[in-house]
Design a protein around this motif. Structure first.
Motif, PDB file in Angstrom:
ATOM      1  N   THR A 164     -15.502  -5.647   0.708  1.00 21.68           N
ATOM      2  CA  THR A 164     -14.715  -4.817  -0.250  1.00 21.68           C
ATOM      3  C   THR A 164     -15.261  -3.327  -0.235  1.00 21.68           C
ATOM      4  O   THR A 164     -14.754  -2.574  -0.635  1.00 21.68           O
ATOM      5  CB  THR A 164     -15.184  -5.549  -1.749  1.00 21.68           C
ATOM      6  N   ASP A 185      -5.750  -5.237  -3.329  1.00 17.27           N
ATOM      7  CA  ASP A 185      -6.704  -6.467  -3.487  1.00 17.27           C
ATOM      8  C   ASP A 185      -5.919  -7.619  -3.174  1.00 17.27           C
ATOM      9  O   ASP A 185      -5.340  -8.057  -4.205  1.00 17.27           O
ATOM     10  CB  ASP A 185      -7.389  -6.444  -4.796  1.00 17.27           C
ATOM     11  N   ASP A 187      -7.438 -10.028  -1.883  1.00 19.88           N
ATOM     12  CA  ASP A 187      -8.318 -11.372  -1.950  1.00 19.88           C
ATOM     13  C   ASP A 187      -7.940 -11.982  -3.178  1.00 19.88           C
ATOM     14  O   ASP A 187      -8.514 -11.708  -4.366  1.00 19.88           O
ATOM     15  CB  ASP A 187      -9.689 -10.984  -1.980  1.00 19.88           C
ATOM     16  N   GLY A 191     -11.023 -11.383  -5.699  1.00 22.25           N
ATOM     17  CA  GLY A 191     -10.838  -9.957  -5.730  1.00 22.25           C
ATOM     18  C   GLY A 191     -11.910  -9.300  -6.603  1.00 22.25           C
ATOM     19  O   GLY A 191     -11.811  -9.608  -7.831  1.00 22.25           O
ATOM     20  N   ASP A 192     -12.677  -8.261  -6.154  1.00 23.92           N
ATOM     21  CA  ASP A 192     -13.597  -7.513  -6.945  1.00 23.92           C
ATOM     22  C   ASP A 192     -13.427  -6.061  -6.902  1.00 23.92           C
ATOM     23  O   ASP A 192     -14.082  -5.540  -7.364  1.00 23.92           O
ATOM     24  CB  ASP A 192     -15.154  -7.872  -6.496  1.00 23.92           C
ATOM     25  N   ILE A 193     -12.396  -5.896  -6.531  1.00 26.26           N
ATOM     26  CA  ILE A 193     -12.198  -4.045  -6.302  1.00 26.26           C
ATOM     27  C   ILE A 193     -12.058  -3.628  -7.882  1.00 26.26           C
ATOM     28  O   ILE A 193     -12.725  -2.676  -8.189  1.00 26.26           O
ATOM     29  CB  ILE A 193     -10.747  -3.873  -5.765  1.00 26.26           C
ATOM     30  N   LEU A 234      -4.346  -4.588  -8.104  1.00 29.09           N
ATOM     31  CA  LEU A 234      -5.479  -5.337  -8.155  1.00 29.09           C
ATOM     32  C   LEU A 234      -5.094  -6.801  -7.936  1.00 29.09           C
ATOM     33  O   LEU A 234      -3.913  -7.201  -7.989  1.00 29.09           O
ATOM     34  CB  LEU A 234      -6.210  -5.133  -9.470  1.00 29.09           C
ATOM     35  N   ALA A 235      -6.131  -7.774  -7.549  1.00 33.07           N
ATOM     36  CA  ALA A 235      -5.777  -9.156  -7.536  1.00 33.07           C
ATOM     37  C   ALA A 235      -5.643  -9.666  -8.983  1.00 33.07           C
ATOM     38  O   ALA A 235      -6.090  -8.999 -10.116  1.00 33.07           O
ATOM     39  CB  ALA A 235      -7.044  -9.848  -6.858  1.00 33.07           C
ATOM     40  N   ASP A 267      -7.503  -4.989   1.019  1.00 33.34           N
ATOM     41  CA  ASP A 267      -8.763  -5.873   1.076  1.00 33.34           C
ATOM     42  C   ASP A 267      -8.391  -7.545   1.119  1.00 33.34           C
ATOM     43  O   ASP A 267      -7.674  -7.903   0.077  1.00 33.34           O
ATOM     44  CB  ASP A 267      -9.614  -5.667  -0.092  1.00 33.34           C
TER      45      ASP A 267
END
Length: 415
Positions: A164, A185, A187, A191-193, A234-235, A267
């Motif tokens: 990330t 994201d 993931d 996911g951590d974005i 985003l995730a 990501d």
């Protein structure tokens, strides 16, 4: 007018039949058939990179093409190369399939077994449509003459190798050079974005998964524009919603993003699912992040072999990035290249987590000090990958731009 036709037919016998019939069409210039979806998209991208005029007027997609299903391939070609007329060859003449093909962007449908009159009619109609679209595009200032933006996927050999951080810094570097950038994201469960960039936003990539036709308004509603100017997709906040994002929806989402942004950084995390497998397959550059230790390098080797077995990506088409590198490390980049069979990025990222800890804990990764050796390495990597500089700039020139970008940021503080 000569009509250039590119057939995409996986079965050799069917390919010979198609080529034989195409050779009988007047003013037709059929190209040698391509055998799979990846070869088709790569061929069109290469031609489009030269100019809009180099693209064939008509692409024929056979129903048994693979590994991407025919309708998904029709949709991808229609989205990425809107001046190409796509015709689907199929044995199913039902109204349901006809409707699905038209919804995917096909300009016509030819039924099997092939007949001269029907094929000639569909090819002629698709070619006339293509010529009209190109004439229209050529008369305006906003000409879509290329394959769209660049898609870069960032995958981890295993968890915790810096995937990330790498994805975020590549996106920041590209945006700082003036490019229009989307950061996705993929993931989907972890996911951590959003945490790295201090974002709270309810919409996610899962909200686009059920949408058959992603309009600019729908995309705008799902994307969060960060203070840096990067568009974030985003995730989902709920991990169970990861199942909503299929390989088909991932292809559609990334194709739409590619058509609207200069650079799309994805990501993919370290866990393989259908969605991020599709992303890796369609990426212009697939980056695999590893650390120079036995466990991570073995994981990188397993990942590369799995991608190859599943026909996602070949080892030689993958770029490995060595993160947390130190001169005293026993496992050097050359050894990692030999073990994994991948290309190795010219940049290595130094082991210096102390530089990152403050901004990671604060969720302000975009404020990482410009003097950070980690930041300078990753921004130089962005240059190596051709993600910085004016849109359309070649990779060789972009490497220099990446180095200049890193120099310019020194002494400017965290931004």
């Amino acid at each position: 007018m000569t009509t250039r036709i590119l057939p995409a037919v996986g079965d050799p016998d069917a390919a010979r039949a198609v080529v034989s019939l195409l050779g009988q069409l007047p003013d037709a210039e059929p190209a040698p058939p391509v055998a799979d979806s990846t070869q088709l998209v790569d061929t069109l991208a290469r031609l489009a990179a030269e100019s809009l005029a180099e693209l064939p007027e008509v692409v024929l997609v056979h129903e048994r093409i693979g590994p991407v299903p025919a309708l998904e391939l029709v949709r991808e070609v229609a989205l990425r190369f809107p001046a190409v007329g796509v015709v689907l060859i199929t044995s199913d003449a039902s109204p349901v399939l006809f409707s699905a093909a038209m919804d995917s962007g096909a300009r016509g449908l030819v039924t099997l077994p092939l007949g001269y009159e029907e094929l000639a009619s569909r090819v002629q109609a698709a070619a006339q449509w293509s010529v009209g679209v190109r004439r229209h595009l050529g008369s305006g200032p906003d000409v879509l003459s290329g394959p769209g933006g660049t898609v870069v996927t960032v995958s981890g050999a295993k968890g915790g190798v810096g995937t990330t951080v790498t994805a975020v810094q590549l996106a920041l570097a590209s945006r700082a050079s003036g490019r229009n950038v989307a950061l996705v994201d993929m993931d989907l469960q972890g996911g951590d974005i959003a945490s790295y960039l201090d974002v709270q936003f309810r919409r996610s990539v899962a909200d686009l998964a059920a949408v058959d036709d992603i309009s600019p308004r729908v995309l705008q509603d799902a994307v969060y524009v960060h203070e840096t100017g990067i568009a974030l997709l985003l995730a989902p906040g709920e991990g169970e919603r990861a199942e909503d994002v299929t390989d088909r929806s991932a292809r559609q989402i990334l194709s739409v993003l590619r058509s609207r942004y200069d650079v799309v950084v994805v990501d993919c995390g370290s866990y393989l699912n259908g969605a991020n497998a599709a992303a890796v397959e369609m990426a212009d550059t697939a980056l695999l992040v590893t650390t120079p230790d036995v466990v991570a390098v073995r994981a990188a080797k397993r990942t590369v072999r799995m991608w190859d077995r599943l026909q996602i990506r070949k080892a030689e088409e993958t770029t490995a990035l060595v993160n947390r590198y130190a001169r005293a490390t026993e496992i050097q980049p050359a050894l990692i290249q030999k073990i994994t069979g991948t290309r190795i990025a010219g940049v290595v990222v130094p082991a210096n987590f102390k530089e990152l800890q403050g901004v990671v804990d604060a969720g302000r990764m975009h404020e990482l000090d410009a003097r950070s050796s980690v930041k300078q390495a990753l921004w130089s990597l962005a240059g190596e990958l051709g993600l910085v500089g004016p849109p359309g700039q070649g990779p060789a020139a972009a490497v220099g731009s990446g180095k200049q970008l890193a120099r310019l940021t020194r002494g400017k503080g965290g931004r």
